[in-house]
Scaffold this motif. Structure first.
Motif, PDB file in Angstrom:
ATOM      1  N   ILE A 191      14.474 -53.412 -35.443  1.00  9.26           N
ATOM      2  CA  ILE A 191      14.280 -54.240 -34.249  1.00  9.26           C
ATOM      3  C   ILE A 191      13.054 -53.809 -33.441  1.00  9.26           C
ATOM      4  O   ILE A 191      12.769 -54.380 -32.388  1.00  9.26           O
ATOM      5  N   THR A 192      12.316 -52.822 -33.952  1.00  9.63           N
ATOM      6  CA  THR A 192      11.185 -52.273 -33.191  1.00  9.63           C
ATOM      7  C   THR A 192       9.839 -52.510 -33.864  1.00  9.63           C
ATOM      8  O   THR A 192       8.849 -52.811 -33.192  1.00  9.63           O
ATOM      9  N   VAL A 193       9.809 -52.387 -35.195  1.00  4.29           N
ATOM     10  CA  VAL A 193       8.541 -52.394 -35.930  1.00  4.29           C
ATOM     11  C   VAL A 193       8.283 -53.764 -36.566  1.00  4.29           C
ATOM     12  O   VAL A 193       9.177 -54.320 -37.217  1.00  4.29           O
ATOM     13  N   PRO A 194       7.070 -54.323 -36.411  1.00  3.65           N
ATOM     14  CA  PRO A 194       6.773 -55.673 -36.904  1.00  3.65           C
ATOM     15  C   PRO A 194       6.298 -55.726 -38.355  1.00  3.65           C
ATOM     16  O   PRO A 194       5.693 -56.695 -38.770  1.00  3.65           O
ATOM     17  N   CYS A 195       6.536 -54.667 -39.141  1.00  2.00           N
ATOM     18  CA  CYS A 195       6.108 -54.656 -40.543  1.00  2.00           C
ATOM     19  C   CYS A 195       7.128 -53.860 -41.361  1.00  2.00           C
ATOM     20  O   CYS A 195       8.106 -53.351 -40.810  1.00  2.00           O
ATOM     21  N   MET A 196       6.910 -53.748 -42.655  1.00  6.51           N
ATOM     22  CA  MET A 196       7.828 -52.963 -43.479  1.00  6.51           C
ATOM     23  C   MET A 196       7.666 -51.478 -43.158  1.00  6.51           C
ATOM     24  O   MET A 196       6.581 -51.028 -42.795  1.00  6.51           O
ATOM     25  N   TYR A 197       8.760 -50.744 -43.297  1.00  2.00           N
ATOM     26  CA  TYR A 197       8.747 -49.306 -43.022  1.00  2.00           C
ATOM     27  C   TYR A 197       9.611 -48.609 -44.069  1.00  2.00           C
ATOM     28  O   TYR A 197      10.523 -49.202 -44.653  1.00  2.00           O
ATOM     29  N   PHE A 198       9.291 -47.350 -44.312  1.00  2.00           N
ATOM     30  CA  PHE A 198       9.981 -46.587 -45.354  1.00  2.00           C
ATOM     31  C   PHE A 198      10.305 -45.201 -44.806  1.00  2.00           C
ATOM     32  O   PHE A 198       9.402 -44.466 -44.400  1.00  2.00           O
ATOM     33  N   SER A 199      11.583 -44.857 -44.792  1.00  2.00           N
ATOM     34  CA  SER A 199      12.041 -43.576 -44.255  1.00  2.00           C
ATOM     35  C   SER A 199      12.456 -42.662 -45.406  1.00  2.00           C
ATOM     36  O   SER A 199      13.451 -42.923 -46.084  1.00  2.00           O
ATOM     37  N   ALA A 255      10.160 -34.753 -48.635  1.00  2.00           N
ATOM     38  CA  ALA A 255      10.039 -36.087 -48.033  1.00  2.00           C
ATOM     39  C   ALA A 255       8.770 -36.782 -48.523  1.00  2.00           C
ATOM     40  O   ALA A 255       8.776 -37.984 -48.809  1.00  2.00           O
ATOM     41  N   LYS A 256       7.676 -36.027 -48.643  1.00  2.00           N
ATOM     42  CA  LYS A 256       6.425 -36.607 -49.137  1.00  2.00           C
ATOM     43  C   LYS A 256       6.565 -37.047 -50.591  1.00  2.00           C
ATOM     44  O   LYS A 256       6.026 -38.090 -50.989  1.00  2.00           O
ATOM     45  N   GLU A 257       7.269 -36.250 -51.400  1.00  2.00           N
ATOM     46  CA  GLU A 257       7.487 -36.633 -52.798  1.00  2.00           C
ATOM     47  C   GLU A 257       8.296 -37.925 -52.891  1.00  2.00           C
ATOM     48  O   GLU A 257       7.959 -38.828 -53.657  1.00  2.00           O
ATOM     49  N   LEU A 258       9.350 -38.004 -52.097  1.00  2.00           N
ATOM     50  CA  LEU A 258      10.194 -39.203 -52.120  1.00  2.00           C
ATOM     51  C   LEU A 258       9.439 -40.430 -51.626  1.00  2.00           C
ATOM     52  O   LEU A 258       9.724 -41.557 -52.053  1.00  2.00           O
ATOM     53  N   ALA A 259       8.479 -40.214 -50.736  1.00  2.00           N
ATOM     54  CA  ALA A 259       7.712 -41.345 -50.205  1.00  2.00           C
ATOM     55  C   ALA A 259       6.959 -42.087 -51.304  1.00  2.00           C
ATOM     56  O   ALA A 259       6.612 -43.262 -51.144  1.00  2.00           O
ATOM     57  N   GLY A 260       6.735 -41.420 -52.437  1.00  2.00           N
ATOM     58  CA  GLY A 260       6.062 -42.079 -53.546  1.00  2.00           C
ATOM     59  C   GLY A 260       6.826 -43.270 -54.090  1.00  2.00           C
ATOM     60  O   GLY A 260       6.252 -44.144 -54.755  1.00  2.00           O
ATOM     61  N   TYR A 261       8.130 -43.342 -53.811  1.00  2.00           N
ATOM     62  CA  TYR A 261       8.946 -44.454 -54.298  1.00  2.00           C
ATOM     63  C   TYR A 261       8.676 -45.746 -53.532  1.00  2.00           C
ATOM     64  O   TYR A 261       9.206 -46.813 -53.909  1.00  2.00           O
ATOM     65  N   ARG A 262       7.854 -45.673 -52.497  1.00  2.00           N
ATOM     66  CA  ARG A 262       7.386 -46.907 -51.855  1.00  2.00           C
ATOM     67  C   ARG A 262       6.797 -47.866 -52.874  1.00  2.00           C
ATOM     68  O   ARG A 262       6.854 -49.089 -52.730  1.00  2.00           O
ATOM     69  N   LEU A 263       6.188 -47.294 -53.904  1.00  2.00           N
ATOM     70  CA  LEU A 263       5.490 -48.093 -54.914  1.00  2.00           C
ATOM     71  C   LEU A 263       6.383 -49.157 -55.532  1.00  2.00           C
ATOM     72  O   LEU A 263       5.914 -50.247 -55.862  1.00  2.00           O
ATOM     73  N   ILE A 276      14.746 -43.809 -48.293  1.00  2.00           N
ATOM     74  CA  ILE A 276      14.573 -43.186 -49.608  1.00  2.00           C
ATOM     75  C   ILE A 276      15.157 -41.777 -49.569  1.00  2.00           C
ATOM     76  O   ILE A 276      14.690 -40.916 -48.822  1.00  2.00           O
ATOM     77  N   THR A 277      16.192 -41.570 -50.357  1.00  2.00           N
ATOM     78  CA  THR A 277      16.850 -40.267 -50.430  1.00  2.00           C
ATOM     79  C   THR A 277      16.888 -39.798 -51.882  1.00  2.00           C
ATOM     80  O   THR A 277      16.616 -40.568 -52.809  1.00  2.00           O
TER      81      THR A 277
END
Length: 506
Positions: free
Chosen positions: A234-242, A261-269, A277-278
C-alpha cells in the motif's frame, strides 16, 4: 563549487588529504589549511568555508573548540572530524555540535567519499539535525554489514546511536525495487518501516532498504516479513522484492545474514510480481541445465549468415520459452545459459575482446529480470553484427560478392576456378585476395559453411547422413564423413544423437 578547509597539526596529513581526493569531482575546492584551531579561525575569517575537516587533538585550540566557535559564526558549515584515536566521548561531543562524521586515521576512502557526497547534497538544501544523525547511523551500519569496520568500533558506534541489538535472533531483510525511487520518497518509506517494526532500517547507496529485524524465532521473522510485504503493497508504486537473510544470534554475525539476503535477491530474475524471497521459497527451484528448442548452433548460424532478424527472434523466443516454462529453474542456471551463449558466439566469430566479455558477464550476473537479461544479449548480438559488418566493409567488392555467392550456393560445385570465371578474375589472385581479406583459406571457409548447414539438417531432419552430405555440397559421402569427424571431432551420426532436440524444453 563549495570551499573546503583542512586543519591538522601534522603537515603530511594535510598534504595527504589534498592528494587523496579528486576534490573537483565533488564540486569542491580546498581553499586553505592550518595547523591548529586558532590559526584556522584567523584564516577562515577572511574566506568563505563550506566544509571543515579537522583533527581533534591539536595544540593551542583543539578540533572540538574550533567547531564550537566556527558554528557560532556559521551554523551551516559542515564539519568532519579526523582522529587517530577511538575516543567516543569526543564523538558524542562532536555529535552535539552537529558534525557530519567521525573518521579514523588512516581515513577509509569509501567512508570519506560517502561523507563528502552527503555534505554536498546537504549544502544544496536545508536539512535538520535528525537527518544528519540518520546519515551517520546509516553509514556505520552499512560499513558493518560489509565488514569494513572492526567489531570494537562497530559496538562502540551502535552504542553511540543508542541502538539495542542484544536480542535472541536477528535477520536482515533486503528490500529492492523494480524502479528507481526518489530519495525523499525512499526516506518516507523507511520512516514507515521503522515506525511499524520499531526497528532500524537504512537506505544503502544503491537505493535499497535494509531492515535489521529482531525476533524470538524463525516464525516471528516470517511474520514480520509478511507484515512488511503488506505495508509495501500500500506504500510503494512499483514491484518490490523482500529477501530474508539467515537468522543470527549476535550483532557481530549480522553480515552473514546480509550476505545471504543478497544471494536470495538473485531470485528476482524469475519472479513476475512482488514477492518475499526466503530459503524455503527457493527450494522449489533446481539448478538443472537449461534446454530449450532454441539451439545455440542455430543462433551462431544466423550470425555467420548475417541474418539479423532471425538472431534477434532467437533471443526473444528462447527467453520467452524459459519464462513460460512450468519448470522451476534457478537463476543460476538461467544466467549460466546466457553466459554460454556469449561464450559460444565469441568463439564462433573469433572475438577475443576479453574486457568486453567481462563487462557483459558482469551485466548478466547483475540482471534483475528475464526481460533485462534478454535485452543484454540482444544488445550484445547487435554489437557482434556491427563488428562483422564493419569488418566486411573492408572487403573489396569482388570478395563481398564471392562471400555472398558462397552463402547462397553452398550446395553447388564451388571452387576458385569456377568463381574466377564467374567474377572475371584470375583464380590464383582470387585465392590470395580471399585469404588476405577473410583470414581463411578458401577451402576452409567453404567447409565451415557446409558443415554448419549439415549440422542443422542432422538436427532438424531424418535424412541419412550420407544424403545430407550431398545436400550441402559434398559429392562424395566418404569425404563428407572424413571432414565432419576431422572438424567436429565425432561422426555425423554421433553428433545427431548428442544434439537431438529435447522433447520437453526447459
Amino acid at each position: 563549487m563549495y570551499n573546503v578547509f583542512i586543519v591538522d597539526d601534522e603537515p603530511f596529513i594535510i598534504e595527504g588529504m589534498k592528494a587523496l581526493v579528486q576534490w573537483e569531482d565533488y564540486g569542491l575546492h580546498v581553499v586553505g589549511d592550518a595547523s591548529n584551531g586558532r590559526e584556522a579561525l584567523g584564516k577562515i575569517e577572511c574566506i568563505q568555508v563550506d566544509i571543515l575537516l579537522t583533527d581533534i587533538m591539536m595544540p593551542v585550540m583543539d578540533g572540538l573548540q574550533l567547531i564550537s566557535k566556527i558554528k557560532e559564526r556559521n551554523p551551516n558549515i559542515k564539519c568532519i572530524i579526523l582522529s587517530g584515536y577511538q575516543e567516543f566521548n569526543y564523538v558524542k561531543k562532536g555529535m552535539e555540535l552537529g558534525i557530519e562524521n567521525y573518521l579514523l586515521k588512516p581515513v577509509n576512502e569509501q567512508e570519506l567519499h560517502f561523507t563528502l557526497l552527503n555534505c554536498v547534497e546537504k549544502l544544496g538544501k536545508s536539512t535538520n539535525h535528525e537527518e544528519a544523525y540518520t546519515i551517520l547511523r546509516d553509514n556505520t551500519i552499512w560499513r558493518g554489514l560489509n565488514q569494513e569496520i572492526d567489531e570494537k568500533e562497530w559496538r562502540d558506534r551502535i552504542k553511540l546511536y543508542n541502538l539495542e541489538f542484544e536480542c535472541t535472533n536477528l535477520a536482515i531483510v533486503l528490500i529492492q525495487f523494480s524502479n528507481n525511487l526518489d530519495n525523499s520518497f525512499l526516506a518516507k518509506v523507511r520512516f514507515e518501516v521503522e515506525r511499524k517494526f520499531q526497528s532500524v532500517c537504512i537506505i544503502n547507496p544503491d537505493g535499497e532498504l535494509i531492515l535489521l529485524a529482531w525476533a524470538k524465532n524463525e516464525d516471528d521473522i516470517k511474520e514480520k516479513a509478511d507484515q512488511l510485504h503488506r505495508l509495501l503493497a500500500i506504500t510503494v508504486p512499483c514491484m518490490y522484492f523482500s529477501s530474508v537473510g539467515s537468522l543470527v544470534h549476535s550483532i557481530k554475525d549480522i553480515h552473514t545474514s546480509y550476505d545471504r539476503a543478497k544471494e536470495l535477491a538473485g531470485y528476482r530474475l524469475v519472479l513476475k510480481e512482488s514477492h518475499i524471497i526466503t530459503d524455503d521459497y527457493t527450494k522449489q527451484y533446481s539448478d538443472t541445465t537449461i534446454s530449450t528448442t532454441y539451439e545455440i548452433n542455430d543462433l551462431k548460424r544466423y550470425i555467420v549468415s548475417l541474418e539479423r532478424e532471425m538472431a534477434f527472434r532467437w533471443i526473444e523466443g528462447a527467453f520467452e520459452q524459459i519464462a513460460q516454462s512450468s519448470k522451476k529453474v534457478s537463476p543460476i542456471s538461467i544466467r549460466g545459459f546466457a553466459i554460454d551463449i556469449i561464450t559460444s558466439v565469441q568463439k564462433e566469430v573469433n572475438d577475443r575482446a576479453a574486457n568486453q566479455k567481462v563487462a557483459i558477464v558482469k551485466s548478466i550476473l547483475e540482471s534483475h529480470s528475464l526481460n533485462q537479461l534478454g535485452s543484454i544479449l540482444t544488445e550484445y548480438i547487435r554489437t557482434v553484427f556491427e563488428k562483422i559488418e564493419a569488418k566486411a566493409g573492408h572487403h573489396s567488392p569482388v570478395i563481398q560478392s564471392v562471400i555472398r555467392h558462397i552463402h547462397e550456393c553452398y550446395n553447388e560445385e564451388l571452387s576458385l576456378k569456377t568463381l574466377s570465371y564467374k567474377f572475371h578474375i584470375n583464380s590464383i589472385y582470387l585465392g590470395q585476395l580471399f585469404q588476405k581479406e577473410t583470414g581463411l583459406v578458401f577451402s576452409e571457409y567453404i567447409n565451415h559453411i557446409r558443415l554448419e548447414k549439415a549440422k542443422q539438417l542432422l538436427r532438424d531432419t531424418h535424412e541419412k547422413a550420407g544424403q545430407i552430405g550431398k545436400m550441402v555440397g559434398y559429392s562424395d559421402s566418404a569425404y563428407f564423413y572424413k571432414q565432419f569427424k576431422k572438424v567436429v571431432g565425432i561422426t555425423p551420426s554421433a553428433w545427431r544423437t548428442m544434439n537431438e532436440r529435447p522433447k520437453n524444453p526447459v
